[in-house]
Design an enzyme around this catalytic site. Structure first.
Site, short mmCIF file in Angstrom:
data_model
loop_
_atom_site.label_atom_id
_atom_site.label_comp_id
_atom_site.label_asym_id
_atom_site.label_seq_id
_atom_site.Cartn_x
_atom_site.Cartn_y
_atom_site.Cartn_z
N ASP A 28 30.31 36.04 32.93
CA ASP A 28 31.26 36.34 33.98
C ASP A 28 31.97 35.01 34.34
OD1 ASP A 28 32.43 37.68 36.26
OD2 ASP A 28 30.95 36.61 37.49
N ASP A 30 34.14 34.13 37.75
CA ASP A 30 34.08 33.67 39.15
C ASP A 30 32.63 33.68 39.64
OD1 ASP A 30 36.94 33.31 40.06
OD2 ASP A 30 37.05 35.33 39.22
N THR A 130 35.44 39.05 32.46
CA THR A 130 35.78 38.96 33.88
C THR A 130 36.66 40.13 34.32
OG1 THR A 130 36.89 37.62 35.57
CG2 THR A 130 37.78 37.48 33.35
N LYS A 164 34.17 46.65 35.92
CA LYS A 164 32.82 46.66 36.47
C LYS A 164 32.84 47.49 37.77
CE LYS A 164 32.43 41.92 34.77
NZ LYS A 164 32.27 40.49 35.12
MG MG Z 1 31.36 36.76 39.41
#
Ligand code: MG
Length: 250
Positions: A28, A30, A130, A164
């Protein structure tokens, strides 16, 4: 058995695989590669308020990993009982991206660079997965992590339909890595991202780099939890050793 070996054994039992043959690490962005989440949470809160929508900074962390459109729609639905229009979503997300860009450039998450070197040294393929469509940050990747992720090794908001917590982004990540679910691991910091990794059938490692209680990540299904990226990096050798043991038993 060590706690790491126990976590892997539980994963194998629940997934029905008899081993992990590690080829790729799905990262991932962030809160994992960049220490950017406080800026995102602040930008979301500020822009939502401007539009009369209520999303606290803390709640923003709980939605982390969703596409921007999905986050906007959840808050809009909650307040007005109907979907936001595509125009509204586009406008709010564009504003949010501008607000985010007013913050200083996010730094690499402590421990992430060192971990990436270990991943490469082990001849594993790093893949970015992401929900972000923040072009400034995606461009920054090539500066902060040079020669690591080219476009063929990235899944972003632009590639997915569901995002997600749906397994789709991580399943796409596996495709890009030419790997099966038991040939990769996921590194995630957000409950929704953990759900996505687990739903894709991949051994999912949570790193708790934000303000949430670590239990939230375990409740989301994380197979293993570390309190920081640095802690994961420091234990990398033990994790890899335990994973390799499963393959060598075959
Ligand atoms: Mg994250």
């Amino acid at each position: 058995m060590s706690p790491i070996q126990q976590a892997i054994a539980r994963y194998l039992k629940s997934s029905g695989h008899s081993y992990i043959n590690l080829k790729a690490v799905l990262f991932d962005m962030d809160g994992v590669l960049f220490d950017s989440m406080p800026y995102h949470a602040d930008a979301w809160h500020t822009v939502m308020e401007r539009h009369g929508l209520h999303l606290s900074r803390e709640e923003a962390f709980l939605h982390e990993g969703r596409t921007g459109a999905s986050t906007i729609n959840i808050v809009y639905q909650r307040q007005f009982g109907k979907d936001a229009t595509p125009e509204m979503i586009e406008e709010i997300y564009a504003e949010k991206s501008r607000e985010f860009s007013k913050h200083p450039e996010p730094k690499r998450m402590p421990g992430a660079w060192e971990l990436m070197q270990k991943v490469k040294a082990a001849s594993l393929t790093p893949i970015l997965v992401t929900g972000s469509g923040q072009t400034s940050l995606l461009e920054r990747l090539s500066h902060s992590y040079p020669d690591t992720f080219d476009r063929a090794h990235m899944v972003t908001a632009f590639d997915v339909k569901w995002g997600k917590p749906h397994p789709e982004p991580y399943l796409l990540g596996l495709q890009k890595a030419h790997a099966a679910p038991n040939e990769a691991i996921v590194v995630e910091n957000a409950p929704i991202g953990v759900q996505a990794g687990v739903a894709a059938g991949i051994f999912t490692i949570a790193v708790n780099t934000g303000p949430l209680d670590g239990q939230v990540l375990l409740d989301a299904g994380a197979n293993l939890l570390f309190p920081s990226m640095q802690a994961f990096c420091d234990q990398w050798e033990q994790v890899i050793q335990a994973i390799r043991e499963t393959a060598s038993r075959q």
